[in-house]
Scaffold this active site. Structure first.
Site, PDB file in Angstrom:
ATOM      1  N   GLY A 286       0.827  -1.219   0.000  1.00 25.81           N
ATOM      2  CA  GLY A 286       0.000   0.000   0.000  1.00 25.81           C
ATOM      3  C   GLY A 286       0.851   1.254   0.000  1.00 25.81           C
ATOM      4  O   GLY A 286       1.903   1.291   0.636  1.00 25.81           O
TER       5      GLY A 286
ATOM      6  N   ARG B 102      -0.234  -7.054  -5.398  1.00 27.86           N
ATOM      7  CA  ARG B 102      -0.631  -8.324  -6.003  1.00 27.86           C
ATOM      8  C   ARG B 102       0.542  -8.952  -6.733  1.00 27.86           C
ATOM      9  O   ARG B 102       0.352  -9.698  -7.687  1.00 27.86           O
ATOM     10  CB  ARG B 102      -1.732  -8.096  -7.036  1.00 27.86           C
ATOM     11  CG  ARG B 102      -3.041  -7.686  -6.442  1.00 27.86           C
ATOM     12  CD  ARG B 102      -3.957  -7.255  -7.562  1.00 27.86           C
ATOM     13  NE  ARG B 102      -5.192  -6.767  -7.004  1.00 27.86           N
ATOM     14  CZ  ARG B 102      -6.369  -7.330  -7.228  1.00 27.86           C
ATOM     15  NH1 ARG B 102      -6.484  -8.378  -7.987  1.00 27.86           N
ATOM     16  NH2 ARG B 102      -7.453  -6.831  -6.688  1.00 27.86           N
TER      17      ARG B 102
ATOM     18  N   GLY C 170       6.260  -2.395   3.448  1.00 21.31           N
ATOM     19  CA  GLY C 170       5.812  -2.819   4.767  1.00 21.31           C
ATOM     20  C   GLY C 170       6.075  -4.306   4.947  1.00 21.31           C
ATOM     21  O   GLY C 170       6.896  -4.904   4.225  1.00 21.31           O
ATOM     22  N   ASP C 171       5.330  -4.876   5.850  1.00 27.67           N
ATOM     23  CA  ASP C 171       5.475  -6.270   6.215  1.00 27.67           C
ATOM     24  C   ASP C 171       5.570  -7.227   4.998  1.00 27.67           C
ATOM     25  O   ASP C 171       6.512  -8.007   4.873  1.00 27.67           O
ATOM     26  CB  ASP C 171       4.240  -6.568   7.084  1.00 27.67           C
ATOM     27  CG  ASP C 171       4.212  -7.968   7.578  1.00 27.67           C
ATOM     28  OD1 ASP C 171       5.228  -8.386   8.139  1.00 27.67           O
ATOM     29  OD2 ASP C 171       3.175  -8.630   7.386  1.00 27.67           O
ATOM     30  N   GLY C 172       4.612  -7.115   4.078  1.00 29.90           N
ATOM     31  CA  GLY C 172       4.551  -8.024   2.927  1.00 29.90           C
ATOM     32  C   GLY C 172       5.773  -7.887   2.033  1.00 29.90           C
ATOM     33  O   GLY C 172       6.431  -8.884   1.678  1.00 29.90           O
ATOM     34  N   THR C 173       6.103  -6.659   1.674  1.00 35.66           N
ATOM     35  CA  THR C 173       7.241  -6.398   0.785  1.00 35.66           C
ATOM     36  C   THR C 173       8.549  -6.834   1.455  1.00 35.66           C
ATOM     37  O   THR C 173       9.434  -7.405   0.806  1.00 35.66           O
ATOM     38  CB  THR C 173       7.296  -4.883   0.451  1.00 35.66           C
ATOM     39  OG1 THR C 173       6.041  -4.522  -0.107  1.00 35.66           O
ATOM     40  CG2 THR C 173       8.413  -4.552  -0.507  1.00 35.66           C
TER      41      THR C 173
ATOM     42  N   THR D 202       4.879   2.028   6.230  1.00 37.36           N
ATOM     43  CA  THR D 202       3.462   1.658   6.308  1.00 37.36           C
ATOM     44  C   THR D 202       2.790   2.598   7.284  1.00 37.36           C
ATOM     45  O   THR D 202       3.375   2.919   8.337  1.00 37.36           O
ATOM     46  CB  THR D 202       3.209   0.201   6.771  1.00 37.36           C
ATOM     47  OG1 THR D 202       1.841   0.073   7.162  1.00 37.36           O
ATOM     48  CG2 THR D 202       4.047  -0.222   7.964  1.00 37.36           C
TER      49      THR D 202
ATOM     50  N   ASP E 276       0.558   1.743   9.078  1.00 32.52           N
ATOM     51  CA  ASP E 276       0.165   0.922  10.237  1.00 32.52           C
ATOM     52  C   ASP E 276       1.211   0.931  11.359  1.00 32.52           C
ATOM     53  O   ASP E 276       0.882   0.606  12.498  1.00 32.52           O
ATOM     54  CB  ASP E 276      -0.091  -0.524   9.799  1.00 32.52           C
ATOM     55  CG  ASP E 276      -1.132  -0.623   8.703  1.00 32.52           C
ATOM     56  OD1 ASP E 276      -1.963   0.302   8.601  1.00 32.52           O
ATOM     57  OD2 ASP E 276      -1.116  -1.612   7.947  1.00 32.52           O
TER      58      ASP E 276
ATOM     59  N   ASP F 178       3.415  -1.189  11.965  1.00 30.99           N
ATOM     60  CA  ASP F 178       3.421  -2.501  12.621  1.00 30.99           C
ATOM     61  C   ASP F 178       4.672  -3.333  12.322  1.00 30.99           C
ATOM     62  O   ASP F 178       4.674  -4.546  12.504  1.00 30.99           O
ATOM     63  CB  ASP F 178       2.152  -3.290  12.222  1.00 30.99           C
ATOM     64  CG  ASP F 178       2.011  -3.466  10.714  1.00 30.99           C
ATOM     65  OD1 ASP F 178       2.905  -3.013   9.980  1.00 30.99           O
ATOM     66  OD2 ASP F 178       1.012  -4.056  10.275  1.00 30.99           O
TER      67      ASP F 178
ATOM     68  N   ARG G 248      -4.814  -2.116  10.180  1.00 27.81           N
ATOM     69  CA  ARG G 248      -4.862  -3.581  10.102  1.00 27.81           C
ATOM     70  C   ARG G 248      -4.970  -4.198  11.494  1.00 27.81           C
ATOM     71  O   ARG G 248      -5.836  -3.845  12.248  1.00 27.81           O
ATOM     72  CB  ARG G 248      -3.648  -4.133   9.352  1.00 27.81           C
ATOM     73  CG  ARG G 248      -3.772  -3.954   7.869  1.00 27.81           C
ATOM     74  CD  ARG G 248      -2.987  -4.988   7.132  1.00 27.81           C
ATOM     75  NE  ARG G 248      -1.601  -5.018   7.540  1.00 27.81           N
ATOM     76  CZ  ARG G 248      -0.741  -5.920   7.147  1.00 27.81           C
ATOM     77  NH1 ARG G 248      -1.107  -6.864   6.318  1.00 27.81           N
ATOM     78  NH2 ARG G 248       0.509  -5.887   7.545  1.00 27.81           N
TER      79      ARG G 248
ATOM     80  N   GLU H 268      -9.672  -0.335  12.928  1.00 30.12           N
ATOM     81  CA  GLU H 268     -10.427  -1.279  12.077  1.00 30.12           C
ATOM     82  C   GLU H 268     -10.209  -2.740  12.481  1.00 30.12           C
ATOM     83  O   GLU H 268     -11.035  -3.598  12.194  1.00 30.12           O
ATOM     84  CB  GLU H 268     -10.044  -1.084  10.605  1.00 30.12           C
ATOM     85  CG  GLU H 268      -8.574  -1.405  10.317  1.00 30.12           C
ATOM     86  CD  GLU H 268      -8.167  -1.236   8.857  1.00 30.12           C
ATOM     87  OE1 GLU H 268      -9.002  -0.902   8.011  1.00 30.12           O
ATOM     88  OE2 GLU H 268      -6.963  -1.446   8.576  1.00 30.12           O
TER      89      GLU H 268
HETATM   90  O1  F6P Z   1      -1.470  -1.588   5.379  1.00 25.74           O
HETATM   91  C1  F6P Z   1      -1.928  -0.316   5.066  1.00 25.74           C
HETATM   92  C2  F6P Z   1      -3.419  -0.282   4.948  1.00 25.74           C
HETATM   93  O2  F6P Z   1      -3.817   1.031   4.650  1.00 25.74           O
HETATM   94  C3  F6P Z   1      -4.179  -0.805   6.167  1.00 25.74           C
HETATM   95  O3  F6P Z   1      -4.216   0.099   7.227  1.00 25.74           O
HETATM   96  C4  F6P Z   1      -5.511  -1.117   5.544  1.00 25.74           C
HETATM   97  O4  F6P Z   1      -6.177  -2.111   6.282  1.00 25.74           O
HETATM   98  C5  F6P Z   1      -5.129  -1.632   4.180  1.00 25.74           C
HETATM   99  O5  F6P Z   1      -3.844  -1.118   3.902  1.00 25.74           O
HETATM  100  C6  F6P Z   1      -6.061  -1.223   3.063  1.00 25.74           C
HETATM  101  O6  F6P Z   1      -5.634  -1.855   1.901  1.00 25.74           O
HETATM  102  P1  F6P Z   1      -6.139  -1.464   0.443  1.00 25.74           P
HETATM  103  O7  F6P Z   1      -5.505  -0.150   0.060  1.00 25.74           O
HETATM  104  O8  F6P Z   1      -5.647  -2.557  -0.424  1.00 25.74           O
HETATM  105  O9  F6P Z   1      -7.620  -1.350   0.485  1.00 25.74           O
END
Ligand code: F6P
Length: 364
Positions: free
Chosen positions: A21, A84, A118-121, A141, A143, A145, A187, A238
């Protein structure tokens, strides 16, 4: 000194990508990496488009000084991003296309790759590094996190947007004597909600790290009414679970590396609060506004320092490491240590203590 000169001669060309993101501060980091590499070390810098997608499909652009100047304050990423494009599980069939990534990396004659993510990358960067790709990371990120760094790029900017929203909600909450619930991103962690909630003076803050009881929340809003405060501001992450202990999932995105999109727990809470207290309740889900717009001064400074440090890591061949901020110091840590777990809010932190001190209710 001699050794560094030797390395500097060897590192001629670096690639840079932004994955996952987007967030404010990415361009500031791209600028810092590219300017440091070009100005200080006469390197060539190749921008990889759309995260790892660009290395899978060979989509790149050369970054000269003119491309990275004037972008310090720009939100988003000039390189584009994607969540993706995991080379180890690509597309709906989740194919391993990592060989393509290595082929393109070598065809581009890159000496190293800087991954801002972030975490995934960072997980992907770590896996590629295990297979001997020379990679360094920069954590970003909203987040916040990612372990082993106090802050990630983008977090401060998201908090600033969320805080402003909470500030603005106060007047309408007060005029209508309502409970206003502001749902924020983050997240599975509560960093954004905690920081924005405290900065915006939220009366109730719910974060995934602290289990809440609905009765406690209702008691709090009623108590406020009795004391003449006929409105309440509730800030909800969230990732807070509903009373059935389940996350509220807005959508599952097929083919995404991180398919679960959270959102909507606030609507459920609002119904419960209205039923149990009779107080009118409204919900605002701030969403991607938190990821848009200009980076704050803090994020611009952090991104500039991280960008420069990432180039240092490349020159020192400290591959498999990412930049970090710990106790005010810019440094580096093994990516492996940053991706073991998500960094959760520490419940003994002075921020939680201070919030409790001023009467903030966490629903516990
Ligand atoms: O990880 C960043 C974030 O903005 C989260 O806080 C949120 O849950 C998610 O990405 C939203 O993802 P997308 O932009 O794919 O809807």
């Amino acid at each position: 000194m001699l050794l560094q000169k030797k390395r500097m001669r060897r590192t001629k060309k670096i690639g840079i990508l932004t994955g996952g993101g987007d967030c404010p501060g990415l361009n500031a980091a791209i600028r810092a990496v590219a300017k440091t590499a070009i100005f200080c070390h006469q390197m060539e810098v190749i921008g990889i488009k759309d995260g790892f997608e660009g290395l899978i499909k060979d989509k790149t652009r050369k970054l000269e000084i003119k491309e990275v100047s004037g972008i310090l304050t720009l939100g988003g990423t000039i390189l584009g991003t994607s969540n993706r494009a995991n080379p180890f599980a690509y597309g709906e069939e989740k194919k391993d296309v990592s060989e393509k990534v290595f082929r393109n990396f070598h065809n581009l004659k890159l000496d190293a790759l800087v991954c801002i993510g972030g975490d995934g990358t960072l997980h992907i960067a770590h896996e590629l590094n295990q297979l001997r790709m020379p990679i360094v990371g920069i954590p970003k990120t909203i987040d916040n996190d990612v372990e082993a760094t106090d802050f990630t790029i983008g977090f401060d900017s998201a908090v600033a947007v969320a805080t402003e929203a909470i500030d603005n909600i106060h007047s309408t909450a007060e005029s209508h004597h309502r409970v206003m619930i502001i749902e924020l991103m983050g997240r599975y962690t509560g960093w954004v909600a905690l920081h924005a909630g405290v900065a915006g003076g939220g009366d109730i803050i719910l974060i995934p790290e602290i289990p809440y009881k609905i009765e406690k929340i209702c008691q709090e809003v009623k108590k406020r009414s009795e004391f003449g405060k006929r409105f309440s501001i509730m800030v909800v992450a969230e990732g807070v679970k509903f009373e059935d202990k389940k996350l509220v999932v807005r959508e599952i995105i097929k083919g995404s590396e991180d398919p679960i999109r959270l959102g909507g727990v606030s609507y459920k809470l609002a119904h419960q609060i209205e039923d149990l207290t009779g107080l009118e309740t409204r919900v605002i889900i701030l969403g991607h506004l938190q990821r848009g717009g200009k980076p704050t001064d803090f994020d611009r400074i952090l991104a500039t320092q991280f960008g420069r440090k990432a180039v240092d890591l490349v020159l020192a061949e400290k591959f498999g490491h990412m930049t970090s901020l710990q106790c005010g110091e810019i440094g580096s840590v093994p990516i492996a240590s940053a991706i073991r777990n998500l960094k959760k809010v520490n419940l003994d932190s002075s921020l939680i203590e201070a919030a409790r001190g001023v009467g903030t209710c966490f629903g516990d």
